[in-house]
Design an enzyme around this catalytic site. Structure first.
Site, PDB file in Angstrom:
ATOM      1  N   ASP A  69       0.820  -1.214   0.000  1.00 33.42           N
ATOM      2  CA  ASP A  69       0.000   0.000   0.000  1.00 33.42           C
ATOM      3  C   ASP A  69       0.854   1.264   0.000  1.00 33.42           C
ATOM      4  O   ASP A  69       0.483   2.270  -0.612  1.00 33.42           O
ATOM      5  CB  ASP A  69      -0.931  -0.010   1.224  1.00 33.42           C
ATOM      6  CG  ASP A  69      -2.002  -1.080   1.098  1.00 33.42           C
ATOM      7  OD1 ASP A  69      -2.408  -1.390  -0.038  1.00 33.42           O
ATOM      8  OD2 ASP A  69      -2.432  -1.638   2.133  1.00 33.42           O
ATOM      9  N   GLY A  70       2.007   1.227   0.701  1.00 36.22           N
ATOM     10  CA  GLY A  70       2.893   2.400   0.726  1.00 36.22           C
ATOM     11  C   GLY A  70       3.397   2.728  -0.668  1.00 36.22           C
ATOM     12  O   GLY A  70       3.424   3.893  -1.078  1.00 36.22           O
ATOM     13  N   HIS A 187       4.163  15.494  25.142  1.00 38.96           N
ATOM     14  CA  HIS A 187       3.421  16.746  25.002  1.00 38.96           C
ATOM     15  C   HIS A 187       2.345  16.604  23.933  1.00 38.96           C
ATOM     16  O   HIS A 187       2.640  16.595  22.742  1.00 38.96           O
ATOM     17  CB  HIS A 187       4.381  17.903  24.650  1.00 38.96           C
ATOM     18  CG  HIS A 187       3.824  19.243  24.997  1.00 38.96           C
ATOM     19  ND1 HIS A 187       4.589  20.366  25.143  1.00 38.96           N
ATOM     20  CD2 HIS A 187       2.550  19.646  25.229  1.00 38.96           C
ATOM     21  CE1 HIS A 187       3.813  21.396  25.444  1.00 38.96           C
ATOM     22  NE2 HIS A 187       2.573  20.975  25.499  1.00 38.96           N
ATOM     23  N   ASP A 206      -3.171  12.793  21.110  1.00 37.09           N
ATOM     24  CA  ASP A 206      -1.896  12.405  20.471  1.00 37.09           C
ATOM     25  C   ASP A 206      -1.887  12.854  19.019  1.00 37.09           C
ATOM     26  O   ASP A 206      -0.828  13.099  18.447  1.00 37.09           O
ATOM     27  CB  ASP A 206      -1.714  10.878  20.517  1.00 37.09           C
ATOM     28  CG  ASP A 206      -1.198  10.405  21.864  1.00 37.09           C
ATOM     29  OD1 ASP A 206      -1.075  11.238  22.779  1.00 37.09           O
ATOM     30  OD2 ASP A 206      -0.934   9.197  21.997  1.00 37.09           O
ATOM     31  N   ALA A 241      -6.341   9.009  20.588  1.00 34.22           N
ATOM     32  CA  ALA A 241      -6.106   9.091  22.035  1.00 34.22           C
ATOM     33  C   ALA A 241      -6.456  10.479  22.589  1.00 34.22           C
ATOM     34  O   ALA A 241      -5.619  11.144  23.204  1.00 34.22           O
ATOM     35  CB  ALA A 241      -4.648   8.722  22.364  1.00 34.22           C
ATOM     36  N   GLN A 276       3.488  10.357   4.812  1.00 35.99           N
ATOM     37  CA  GLN A 276       4.782  11.022   4.595  1.00 35.99           C
ATOM     38  C   GLN A 276       4.791  12.349   5.329  1.00 35.99           C
ATOM     39  O   GLN A 276       3.889  13.169   5.120  1.00 35.99           O
ATOM     40  CB  GLN A 276       4.987  11.318   3.097  1.00 35.99           C
ATOM     41  CG  GLN A 276       4.811  10.127   2.210  1.00 35.99           C
ATOM     42  CD  GLN A 276       6.148   9.535   1.777  1.00 35.99           C
ATOM     43  OE1 GLN A 276       7.210  10.033   2.129  1.00 35.99           O
ATOM     44  NE2 GLN A 276       6.094   8.473   1.013  1.00 35.99           N
TER      45      GLN A 276
HETATM   46  N1  NAD Z   1      -1.543   3.093  13.604  1.00 35.93           N
HETATM   47  C1  NAD Z   1      -1.736   2.993  12.307  1.00 35.93           C
HETATM   48  O1  NAD Z   1      -2.522   2.184  11.810  1.00 35.93           O
HETATM   49  C2  NAD Z   1      -1.026   3.934  11.372  1.00 35.93           C
HETATM   50  C3  NAD Z   1       0.008   4.765  11.832  1.00 35.93           C
HETATM   51  C4  NAD Z   1       0.614   5.611  10.897  1.00 35.93           C
HETATM   52  C5  NAD Z   1       0.197   5.637   9.576  1.00 35.93           C
HETATM   53  N2  NAD Z   1      -0.803   4.811   9.191  1.00 35.93           N
HETATM   54  C6  NAD Z   1      -1.318   4.816   7.825  1.00 35.93           C
HETATM   55  O2  NAD Z   1      -0.322   4.475   6.925  1.00 35.93           O
HETATM   56  C7  NAD Z   1      -0.622   5.117   5.716  1.00 35.93           C
HETATM   57  C8  NAD Z   1       0.598   5.120   4.871  1.00 35.93           C
HETATM   58  O3  NAD Z   1       0.835   3.767   4.490  1.00 35.93           O
HETATM   59  P1  NAD Z   1       2.290   3.169   4.373  1.00 35.93           P
HETATM   60  O4  NAD Z   1       2.154   1.760   3.858  1.00 35.93           O
HETATM   61  O5  NAD Z   1       3.160   4.148   3.668  1.00 35.93           O
HETATM   62  O6  NAD Z   1       2.759   3.208   5.885  1.00 35.93           O
HETATM   63  P2  NAD Z   1       3.053   2.000   6.875  1.00 35.93           P
HETATM   64  O7  NAD Z   1       4.082   1.107   6.250  1.00 35.93           O
HETATM   65  O8  NAD Z   1       3.320   2.564   8.226  1.00 35.93           O
HETATM   66  O9  NAD Z   1       1.660   1.261   6.809  1.00 35.93           O
HETATM   67  C9  NAD Z   1       0.611   1.323   7.658  1.00 35.93           C
HETATM   68  C10 NAD Z   1      -0.331   0.156   7.351  1.00 35.93           C
HETATM   69  O10 NAD Z   1      -1.543   0.683   6.798  1.00 35.93           O
HETATM   70  C11 NAD Z   1      -1.906  -0.088   5.643  1.00 35.93           C
HETATM   71  N3  NAD Z   1      -2.709   0.781   4.783  1.00 35.93           N
HETATM   72  C12 NAD Z   1      -2.305   1.861   4.073  1.00 35.93           C
HETATM   73  N4  NAD Z   1      -3.353   2.402   3.431  1.00 35.93           N
HETATM   74  C13 NAD Z   1      -4.443   1.652   3.758  1.00 35.93           C
HETATM   75  C14 NAD Z   1      -5.827   1.722   3.437  1.00 35.93           C
HETATM   76  N5  NAD Z   1      -6.321   2.697   2.665  1.00 35.93           N
HETATM   77  N6  NAD Z   1      -6.671   0.787   3.944  1.00 35.93           N
HETATM   78  C15 NAD Z   1      -6.189  -0.186   4.750  1.00 35.93           C
HETATM   79  N7  NAD Z   1      -4.905  -0.296   5.114  1.00 35.93           N
HETATM   80  C16 NAD Z   1      -4.036   0.615   4.627  1.00 35.93           C
HETATM   81  C17 NAD Z   1      -0.588  -0.537   5.063  1.00 35.93           C
HETATM   82  O11 NAD Z   1      -0.747  -1.681   4.237  1.00 35.93           O
HETATM   83  C18 NAD Z   1       0.195  -0.869   6.333  1.00 35.93           C
HETATM   84  O12 NAD Z   1      -0.088  -2.152   6.814  1.00 35.93           O
HETATM   85  C19 NAD Z   1      -1.106   6.483   6.127  1.00 35.93           C
HETATM   86  O13 NAD Z   1      -1.919   7.083   5.164  1.00 35.93           O
HETATM   87  C20 NAD Z   1      -1.839   6.172   7.419  1.00 35.93           C
HETATM   88  O14 NAD Z   1      -3.229   6.033   7.211  1.00 35.93           O
HETATM   89  C21 NAD Z   1      -1.410   3.958  10.050  1.00 35.93           C
HETATM   90  N1  ATP Z   2      11.224   1.813  -3.186  1.00 39.03           N
HETATM   91  C1  ATP Z   2      11.827   1.224  -2.121  1.00 39.03           C
HETATM   92  N2  ATP Z   2      13.100   0.838  -2.222  1.00 39.03           N
HETATM   93  C2  ATP Z   2      13.725   0.262  -1.196  1.00 39.03           C
HETATM   94  N3  ATP Z   2      13.169   0.002  -0.007  1.00 39.03           N
HETATM   95  C3  ATP Z   2      11.892   0.365   0.168  1.00 39.03           C
HETATM   96  C4  ATP Z   2      11.142   0.996  -0.896  1.00 39.03           C
HETATM   97  N4  ATP Z   2       9.908   1.245  -0.428  1.00 39.03           N
HETATM   98  C5  ATP Z   2       9.876   0.794   0.834  1.00 39.03           C
HETATM   99  N5  ATP Z   2      11.069   0.247   1.207  1.00 39.03           N
HETATM  100  C6  ATP Z   2      11.405  -0.430   2.473  1.00 39.03           C
HETATM  101  O1  ATP Z   2      10.337  -1.293   2.805  1.00 39.03           O
HETATM  102  C7  ATP Z   2       9.764  -0.968   4.078  1.00 39.03           C
HETATM  103  C8  ATP Z   2       8.246  -1.016   3.959  1.00 39.03           C
HETATM  104  O2  ATP Z   2       7.863   0.148   3.211  1.00 39.03           O
HETATM  105  P1  ATP Z   2       6.375   0.436   2.886  1.00 39.03           P
HETATM  106  O3  ATP Z   2       5.534   0.096   4.091  1.00 39.03           O
HETATM  107  O4  ATP Z   2       6.242   1.779   2.319  1.00 39.03           O
HETATM  108  O5  ATP Z   2       6.196  -0.656   1.744  1.00 39.03           O
HETATM  109  P2  ATP Z   2       4.881  -1.135   1.122  1.00 39.03           P
HETATM  110  O6  ATP Z   2       4.998  -0.945  -0.342  1.00 39.03           O
HETATM  111  O7  ATP Z   2       3.714  -0.531   1.802  1.00 39.03           O
HETATM  112  O8  ATP Z   2       4.926  -2.678   1.428  1.00 39.03           O
HETATM  113  P3  ATP Z   2       4.329  -3.400   2.721  1.00 39.03           P
HETATM  114  O9  ATP Z   2       2.934  -3.749   2.393  1.00 39.03           O
HETATM  115  O10 ATP Z   2       5.187  -4.615   2.831  1.00 39.03           O
HETATM  116  O11 ATP Z   2       4.492  -2.454   3.893  1.00 39.03           O
HETATM  117  C9  ATP Z   2      10.281   0.412   4.404  1.00 39.03           C
HETATM  118  O12 ATP Z   2      10.473   0.600   5.781  1.00 39.03           O
HETATM  119  C10 ATP Z   2      11.582   0.446   3.671  1.00 39.03           C
HETATM  120  O13 ATP Z   2      12.604  -0.105   4.462  1.00 39.03           O
END
Ligand code: NAD
Ligand code: ATP
Length: 354
Positions: A69-70, A187, A206, A241, A276
């Site tokens: 998803d990221g 804080h 929070d 929270a 981000q």
């Molecule tokens: N406590 C938490 O759940 C928490 C904390 C920080 C950020 N996030 C979420 O992470 C998102 C960024 O995703 P990332 O993958 O770059 O960060 P990340 O790697 O910290 O992922 C957070 C988790 O959220 C999941 N996720 C992302 N978008 C989703 C969606 N629309 N529906 C269901 N699950 C989803 C991802 O697969 C991952 O398991 C932010 O938009 C925010 O919503 C969640």
């Molecule tokens: N383009 C990239 N190149 C190298 N490493 C990456 C890249 N994107 C993410 N990573 C590494 O993978 C980890 C997971 O990143 P992220 O959660 O954004 O991936 P993702 O695409 O959402 O996959 P996942 O579902 O496994 O979390 C990061 O902490 C980072 O270490």
């Protein structure tokens, strides 16, 4: 519409994603479609704004993401600026946003190229801010640890106007959420929350999440918020929270903006967009979050089975008491024609019931 140019966003840390990139390149070569890899990660390269990233990749009309998803969110950030469609290949852990299994990449590209793949549009949020947000250098390394270099600070939207107290329109789109969170562990943030310009409450918390329906299953969900269908438009406000009795989500209409004003004696707050870090707010600063005109266009192979995905990805379990009550079939619809009064409703195809 045939595909003219592909932009490829791959999770470079994953072997399966690098292999899948080879499949995309081979498909593009066979169909004489130019393909540019978009590096959203490496530290030795200056991170670009989404517009610059799209331009440098030759303004692709299809962005393919290979990861979780990221990775999908990183690709969507770029695609939304040019109206490109996004094809998310599922090579991650949760895969809520990614649609296509790696084995089906070539089939999916064929379907998009032939104009047979349905495209689904998802609402995004955008932001106005009392000033251009910045990330102090000393915070960048700790906040972005393990997430690659920080994105450049948001700039103002080229087409919009500023002034008269309405703040600066930022050139950002959130597919999931805009989050304001405390910076120091001890804080909390003190924030006045206004919906449609009226004070809802001052929160000590929070953090505070303003999410789209797509983002309702991400951070907002983890903070206790409801699940919204991604087919609808709405602005979802969920506190994290909150130290107060009223800690519930408010689901506002799509034309109801949510403003967050950092109170004079609050701690500083980090602003993240789709996970981000994009800025730090000081007491007295504010942001307004509201529906953007741009939507993310997702390629689907079939119409989304959102509730099936919810059940599968969140591993929903049936109530133990129902174990002796009988089985629930995965679909509920008769095999016969849909009666006229139900004709406009989203229902599974008749074959699903078989
Ligand atoms: N406590 C938490 O759940 C928490 C904390 C920080 C950020 N996030 C979420 O992470 C998102 C960024 O995703 P990332 O993958 O770059 O960060 P990340 O790697 O910290 O992922 C957070 C988790 O959220 C999941 N996720 C992302 N978008 C989703 C969606 N629309 N529906 C269901 N699950 C989803 C991802 O697969 C991952 O398991 C932010 O938009 C925010 O919503 C969640
Ligand atoms: N383009 C990239 N190149 C190298 N490493 C990456 C890249 N994107 C993410 N990573 C590494 O993978 C980890 C997971 O990143 P992220 O959660 O954004 O991936 P993702 O695409 O959402 O996959 P996942 O579902 O496994 O979390 C990061 O902490 C980072 O270490």
């Amino acid at each position: 519409m045939p595909v003219h140019r592909v932009g490829l966003v791959a999770h470079q840390g994953r072997d399966a994603a690098r292999e899948a990139a080879g499949v995309v390149h081979a498909w593009c070569a066979a169909h004489e479609v130019p393909c540019t890899e978009i590096d959203v990660w490496s530290a030795d390269q200056h991170r670009r704004s989404a517009r610059e990233e799209a331009r440098a990749a030759g303004d692709p009309d299809l962005v393919v993401t290979l990861g979780g998803d990221g990775t999908f969110l990183r690709g969507a950030r770029i695609a939304v600026k040019t109206g490109a469609t996004v094809l998310g290949v599922d090579l991650g852990k949760v895969g809520f946003l990614t649609e296509v299994p790696a084995a089906d990449i070539a089939t999916a590209l064929d379907a998009v190229h032939a104009g047979h793949a349905p495209v689904e549009e998802r609402m995004t949020l955008t932001v106005r801010a009392s000033r251009l947000p910045e990330v102090p250098a000393e915070l960048e390394s700790s906040f972005c640890y393990g997430r690659g270099p920080a994105l450049p600070p948001p700039q103002t939207r080229p087409e919009s106007t500023a002034g008269d107290g309405w703040g600066l329109p930022l050139d950002v789109n959130a597919l999931n959420d805009v989050v304001v969170e405390k910076l120091a562990r001890d804080h909390q943030v003190g924030v006045g929350v206004y919906i449609s310009g009226r004070l809802l409450a001052a929160y000590s918390a929070d953090g505070l999440v303003v999410a789209t329906p797509t983002g309702s299953t991400a951070y907002s969900f983890a903070a206790g918020g409801p699940v919204l269908s991604p087919h609808m438009d709405a602005v979802v406000f969920t506190p994290i929270a909150a130290h107060m009795t009223f800690n519930r989500t408010v689901v506002a209409a799509p034309d109801e903006p949510v403003a967050l004003r950092i109170l004079p004696h609050s701690g500083r707050a980090a602003v993240s967009i789709d996970g981000q870090l994009r800025g730090v707010l000081d007491p007295g600063d504010w942001i307004g979050v509201y529906r953007a005109p741009q939507r993310v266009r997702l390629v689907r192979l079939q119409p989304t089975d959102f509730y099936g995905r919810l059940r599968e990805r969140f591993r929903l379990t049936d109530a133990p008491a129902t174990a002796t009550d009988g089985e629930s079939a995965p679909f509920f619809r008769p095999d016969s024609c849909v009666p006229p009064d139900l004709a406009g409703l989203r229902l599974p195809p008749p074959t699903a019931a078989r």
